[in-house]
Design a protein around this motif. Sequence first.
Motif, short mmCIF file in Angstrom:
data_model
loop_
_atom_site.label_atom_id
_atom_site.label_comp_id
_atom_site.label_asym_id
_atom_site.label_seq_id
_atom_site.Cartn_x
_atom_site.Cartn_y
_atom_site.Cartn_z
N LEU A 1 -38.48 -15.01 -11.74
CA LEU A 1 -38.45 -16.35 -12.34
C LEU A 1 -37.28 -16.50 -13.30
O LEU A 1 -36.62 -17.54 -13.33
N PHE A 2 -37.01 -15.47 -14.08
CA PHE A 2 -35.85 -15.52 -14.98
C PHE A 2 -34.55 -15.57 -14.20
O PHE A 2 -33.61 -16.28 -14.60
N LEU A 3 -34.46 -14.84 -13.11
CA LEU A 3 -33.26 -14.90 -12.28
C LEU A 3 -33.08 -16.29 -11.68
O LEU A 3 -31.97 -16.84 -11.68
N ILE B 1 -29.99 -18.86 -12.33
CA ILE B 1 -29.22 -19.46 -11.24
C ILE B 1 -29.25 -20.99 -11.38
O ILE B 1 -28.23 -21.66 -11.19
N GLY B 2 -30.41 -21.53 -11.74
CA GLY B 2 -30.52 -22.98 -11.95
C GLY B 2 -29.62 -23.46 -13.08
O GLY B 2 -28.95 -24.50 -12.95
N CYS B 3 -29.57 -22.73 -14.18
CA CYS B 3 -28.69 -23.09 -15.29
C CYS B 3 -27.22 -23.00 -14.88
O CYS B 3 -26.40 -23.84 -15.27
N MET B 4 -26.90 -21.99 -14.08
CA MET B 4 -25.53 -21.86 -13.59
C MET B 4 -25.17 -23.05 -12.70
O MET B 4 -24.05 -23.56 -12.75
N CYS C 1 -22.59 -12.93 -8.32
CA CYS C 1 -21.48 -13.53 -7.57
C CYS C 1 -21.24 -14.97 -7.99
O CYS C 1 -20.08 -15.39 -8.16
N TYR C 2 -22.31 -15.72 -8.17
CA TYR C 2 -22.18 -17.13 -8.58
C TYR C 2 -21.56 -17.22 -9.97
O TYR C 2 -20.66 -18.04 -10.21
N LEU C 3 -22.02 -16.38 -10.89
CA LEU C 3 -21.47 -16.36 -12.24
C LEU C 3 -19.97 -16.06 -12.20
O LEU C 3 -19.18 -16.71 -12.89
N THR C 4 -19.58 -15.09 -11.40
CA THR C 4 -18.17 -14.72 -11.30
C THR C 4 -17.33 -15.90 -10.81
O THR C 4 -16.27 -16.18 -11.36
N MET C 5 -17.81 -16.60 -9.80
CA MET C 5 -17.05 -17.71 -9.26
C MET C 5 -17.02 -18.90 -10.21
O MET C 5 -16.01 -19.60 -10.31
N VAL C 6 -18.10 -19.14 -10.95
CA VAL C 6 -18.11 -20.21 -11.94
C VAL C 6 -17.14 -19.87 -13.07
O VAL C 6 -16.38 -20.74 -13.53
N LEU C 7 -17.11 -18.62 -13.50
CA LEU C 7 -16.15 -18.21 -14.54
C LEU C 7 -14.72 -18.33 -14.04
O LEU C 7 -13.83 -18.76 -14.78
#
Length: 116
Positions: free
Chosen positions: A7-9, A13-16, A88-94
């Motif tokens: 749920l935290f993950l 992901i939703g916040c990202m 991976c999503y965090l990396t691409m957003v950064l």
Amino acid sequence: MGALYLLFLLASIGCMMLLDHRFKLFFFSGAPLRAAAVLAAGLVFFLIWDLFGIGLDIFYRGETQFMLGIELAPHLPLEEAFFLAFLCYLTMVLFGLLKTAAAHFGRNRSGQEARR
């Protein structure tokens, strides 16, 4: 309590996704199919990396009450796939954020030099 980590993950992901949507950094920058392909490639790469690490007895599944206990493969919990997708999503957003910031500061610097 077994689904707490998942749920935290999912919340992360939703916040990202909200940040991505607000600033149009990755999926919402105009090429969602390309973004999905990049995210899928990163996820597959890291899942294979994990499988090799498990096969070489480098990685082990940790026991905790916060996980569901569902394994995709021996010592590869379901939550690991979501964590890798988040990573991976965090990396691409950064990356999108840095690209946007570089373009913004480059425009401002060019404007200041033109006024001098």
